[in-house]
Design a protein around this motif. Sequence first.
Motif, short mmCIF file in Angstrom:
data_model
loop_
_atom_site.label_atom_id
_atom_site.label_comp_id
_atom_site.label_asym_id
_atom_site.label_seq_id
_atom_site.Cartn_x
_atom_site.Cartn_y
_atom_site.Cartn_z
N SER A 82 -8.41 9.06 -5.64
CA SER A 82 -7.06 8.02 -5.59
C SER A 82 -7.13 7.31 -4.53
O SER A 82 -7.62 7.74 -3.20
CB SER A 82 -5.84 9.28 -5.57
OG SER A 82 -4.88 8.37 -5.10
N LYS A 83 -7.13 6.09 -4.64
CA LYS A 83 -6.95 5.03 -3.71
C LYS A 83 -5.90 5.26 -2.84
O LYS A 83 -5.82 4.70 -1.36
CB LYS A 83 -7.20 3.56 -4.17
CG LYS A 83 -8.42 3.44 -4.80
CD LYS A 83 -8.71 1.86 -5.29
CE LYS A 83 -9.95 1.60 -5.66
NZ LYS A 83 -10.33 0.39 -6.39
N LEU A 84 -5.00 5.86 -3.18
CA LEU A 84 -3.78 6.13 -2.40
C LEU A 84 -4.17 7.29 -1.26
O LEU A 84 -3.77 7.11 -0.06
CB LEU A 84 -2.43 6.79 -3.04
CG LEU A 84 -1.27 7.26 -2.39
CD1 LEU A 84 -0.51 6.24 -1.66
CD2 LEU A 84 -0.31 7.77 -3.40
N ALA A 85 -4.75 8.05 -1.61
CA ALA A 85 -5.57 9.25 -0.98
C ALA A 85 -6.49 8.56 0.08
O ALA A 85 -6.30 8.68 1.36
CB ALA A 85 -6.29 10.16 -1.48
N ASP A 86 -7.22 7.38 -0.28
CA ASP A 86 -8.05 6.64 0.51
C ASP A 86 -7.30 6.12 1.55
O ASP A 86 -7.57 5.90 2.78
CB ASP A 86 -8.93 5.85 -0.12
CG ASP A 86 -9.74 6.32 -1.01
OD1 ASP A 86 -10.20 7.17 -1.07
OD2 ASP A 86 -10.42 5.21 -2.03
N LEU A 87 -6.27 5.43 1.09
CA LEU A 87 -5.17 4.66 2.27
C LEU A 87 -4.93 5.71 3.10
O LEU A 87 -4.97 5.17 4.51
CB LEU A 87 -4.16 4.11 1.38
CG LEU A 87 -3.16 3.16 2.35
CD1 LEU A 87 -3.80 2.04 2.70
CD2 LEU A 87 -1.92 2.76 1.31
N ILE A 88 -4.08 6.91 2.91
CA ILE A 88 -3.71 7.82 3.65
C ILE A 88 -4.89 8.27 4.65
O ILE A 88 -4.66 8.27 5.93
CB ILE A 88 -2.93 8.98 3.06
CG1 ILE A 88 -1.70 8.40 2.13
CG2 ILE A 88 -2.55 9.76 4.01
CD1 ILE A 88 -1.25 9.17 1.20
N MET A 89 -6.03 8.57 4.09
CA MET A 89 -6.77 9.45 5.04
C MET A 89 -7.76 8.59 5.74
O MET A 89 -8.35 9.03 6.75
CB MET A 89 -7.93 10.47 3.98
CG MET A 89 -6.90 11.34 3.22
SD MET A 89 -5.93 12.39 3.98
CE MET A 89 -6.98 13.58 5.13
N PHE A 90 -7.80 7.39 5.60
CA PHE A 90 -8.89 6.61 6.26
C PHE A 90 -8.31 5.30 6.97
O PHE A 90 -9.00 4.54 7.65
CB PHE A 90 -9.95 5.66 5.20
CG PHE A 90 -10.66 6.97 4.35
CD1 PHE A 90 -11.17 7.76 4.96
CD2 PHE A 90 -11.07 6.58 2.98
CE1 PHE A 90 -11.91 8.94 4.37
CE2 PHE A 90 -11.77 7.58 2.19
CZ PHE A 90 -12.31 8.61 2.78
N SER A 91 -6.65 5.23 6.84
CA SER A 91 -6.16 4.06 7.60
C SER A 91 -5.80 4.70 9.06
O SER A 91 -5.26 3.77 9.80
CB SER A 91 -5.14 3.79 6.83
OG SER A 91 -5.45 3.14 5.53
N PHE A 92 -5.79 5.79 9.49
CA PHE A 92 -5.16 6.28 10.60
C PHE A 92 -6.07 6.91 11.35
O PHE A 92 -7.44 7.54 10.66
CB PHE A 92 -3.97 7.36 10.34
CG PHE A 92 -3.02 6.61 9.54
CD1 PHE A 92 -2.18 5.80 10.19
CD2 PHE A 92 -2.75 6.97 8.42
CE1 PHE A 92 -0.80 5.22 9.43
CE2 PHE A 92 -1.89 6.42 7.43
CZ PHE A 92 -1.02 5.63 8.10
#
Length: 237
Positions: A82-92
């Motif tokens: 999920s690119k939503l998971a990518d956004l959450i896990m890799f943006s911080f």
Amino acid sequence: MCLEDEGCDVYITSVNGMDSTVNKGIDFNNQVLQILAISGAAKVNIIGHSHGTVYSRYAITNLDLGDKVASHTSIAGPHRGSKLADLIMFSFNDSIVSSLGSAIDFVYAYLFGDSNPESVENGYDVTTPYMAIFNQETPNVSGIYYQSWAAKAKWGCPSVLMEIPWLIMLGLEGANDGLVSVTSARWGNFRGIEDAAWWSPGCDHLNIVGMFFGITPGFDAPDFYVDIVSDLKDRGV
């Protein structure tokens, strides 16, 4: 209508809501082996939802279930991540992710009864890079019938909790159910998209398993699963 009313032997497994794919897979594998021992059945038909479709695949391919499964049915599974998971896990940075993970772990341990939850591992294990490697290392097992369905919200999510993730996912991956895109949900024989009545907002990630009271105009979760099992029977699996 329910599966038991139709004469099916139904067993429900339960793993941590938040944990790694491997840990969930091990727990699931052990429970299925117990079910087989209790029931005397030679094989099971697995129907999984969301991450359950992934860790059950892990158990089938990499643990003890390869010759004990007749079919694997995937409902809204994140098979390509999920690119939503990518956004959450890799943006911080790691400290923020760790702090957020600790808070989620607390909720799942004390409110939902998880034993030593690992929400950070859970998050990373549904990212697109992880799933690309996972799929290479977890091929389908010959002789098992794999099929899948996707859910789709059309102009909103019937479950209010899914509304913001659905909007974010629209920009990241297109058609989705609030957590999993239609593209990611495809695995094996793709049977189609559940989006409820033409005039309804659609069918989201929770509605497709009858959560939040199952209020989804044009879609009835119990009937949907009865139809799935009836079709499996007709296919001889």
